[in-house]
Design a protein around this motif. Structure first.
Motif, PDB file in Angstrom:
ATOM      1  N   LYS A  41      23.190   5.264   2.847  1.00  0.00           N
ATOM      2  CA  LYS A  41      21.941   4.680   3.588  1.00  0.00           C
ATOM      3  C   LYS A  41      21.827   3.017   3.348  1.00  0.00           C
ATOM      4  O   LYS A  41      21.596   2.293   4.388  1.00  0.00           O
ATOM      5  N   THR A  42      21.947   2.646   2.217  1.00  0.00           N
ATOM      6  CA  THR A  42      21.905   1.189   2.147  1.00  0.00           C
ATOM      7  C   THR A  42      23.226   0.612   2.566  1.00  0.00           C
ATOM      8  O   THR A  42      23.074  -0.667   3.294  1.00  0.00           O
ATOM      9  N   ALA A  43      24.297   0.937   2.444  1.00  0.00           N
ATOM     10  CA  ALA A  43      25.545   0.236   2.941  1.00  0.00           C
ATOM     11  C   ALA A  43      25.611   0.261   4.775  1.00  0.00           C
ATOM     12  O   ALA A  43      25.586  -0.694   5.089  1.00  0.00           O
ATOM     13  N   ASP A  44      24.815   1.498   5.090  1.00  0.00           N
ATOM     14  CA  ASP A  44      24.904   1.437   6.564  1.00  0.00           C
ATOM     15  C   ASP A  44      23.674   0.467   7.128  1.00  0.00           C
ATOM     16  O   ASP A  44      23.898  -0.281   8.204  1.00  0.00           O
ATOM     17  N   LYS A  45      22.711   0.110   6.470  1.00  0.00           N
ATOM     18  CA  LYS A  45      21.696  -0.721   6.708  1.00  0.00           C
ATOM     19  C   LYS A  45      22.120  -1.952   6.792  1.00  0.00           C
ATOM     20  O   LYS A  45      21.982  -2.926   7.662  1.00  0.00           O
ATOM     21  N   GLU A  46      23.118  -2.506   5.842  1.00  0.00           N
ATOM     22  CA  GLU A  46      23.837  -3.874   5.722  1.00  0.00           C
ATOM     23  C   GLU A  46      24.682  -3.950   7.054  1.00  0.00           C
ATOM     24  O   GLU A  46      24.706  -4.754   7.604  1.00  0.00           O
ATOM     25  N   LEU A  47      25.379  -2.811   7.192  1.00  0.00           N
ATOM     26  CA  LEU A  47      26.375  -2.731   8.232  1.00  0.00           C
ATOM     27  C   LEU A  47      25.719  -3.123   9.662  1.00  0.00           C
ATOM     28  O   LEU A  47      26.124  -3.987  10.552  1.00  0.00           O
ATOM     29  N   ASN A  48      24.547  -2.268   9.893  1.00  0.00           N
ATOM     30  CA  ASN A  48      23.971  -2.527  11.137  1.00  0.00           C
ATOM     31  C   ASN A  48      23.309  -3.994  11.353  1.00  0.00           C
ATOM     32  O   ASN A  48      23.232  -4.373  12.513  1.00  0.00           O
ATOM     33  N   SER A  49      22.855  -4.510  10.084  1.00  0.00           N
ATOM     34  CA  SER A  49      22.303  -5.896  10.180  1.00  0.00           C
ATOM     35  C   SER A  49      23.449  -6.625  10.486  1.00  0.00           C
ATOM     36  O   SER A  49      23.174  -7.527  11.229  1.00  0.00           O
TER      37      SER A  49
END
Length: 133
Positions: A41-49
């Motif tokens: 979830k943390t990695a996905d948030k960074e990717l989306n940003s």
């Protein structure tokens, strides 16, 4: 007055600390699965940003923006298929969610690095599809 407003938020600080401690000392498969999901979830948030930053820079280039969307959709399909394959040896087992999430996290972090490269291209780099800020 500010103290009254902030007081309800104090337990949230402890939840984050407890979650980090649980992940550091995870010994049950359930805890390890939960921690792996949180990392994903943390990695996905960074990717989306980063994706949003890139699309913002491409606002004046509809064709490049559409190519990015197409590439990202293909990358997501690849990531999901690769990680399903990677975890297929333990399918149905309690470790499956952790193995699959670890794979998703690793591939997402690699994509994050690619996006960071796009966002930090040297001026004049003709191989970079993203204009400077």
């Amino acid at each position: 007055m500010y103290t009254r407003l902030l007081l309800p938020l104090i337990p949230l600080l402890f939840i984050g600390a407890v979650q980090a401690d649980v992940c550091t000392n995870a010994t049950t498969q359930g805890d390890m699965n939960q921690c792996a999901a949180q990392e994903t979830k943390t990695a996905d948030k960074e990717l989306n940003s980063l994706y949003k930053q890139i699309t913002a820079r491409l606002k004046d280039n509809a064709e490049a923006k559409q190519l990015l969307v197409k590439a990202q959709r293909a990358w997501i399909d690849f990531r999901d298929a690769e990680c399903s394959f990677s975890a297929s040896g333990v399918e149905g087992g309690s470790v499956y969610p952790m193995i699959q999430n670890d794979c998703i996290t690793a591939l997402t972090k690699a994509r994050v690095e690619a996006f960071k490269t796009y966002l930090n291209c040297e001026e004049g780099d003709l191989s970079c599809p993203v204009p400077g800020a």
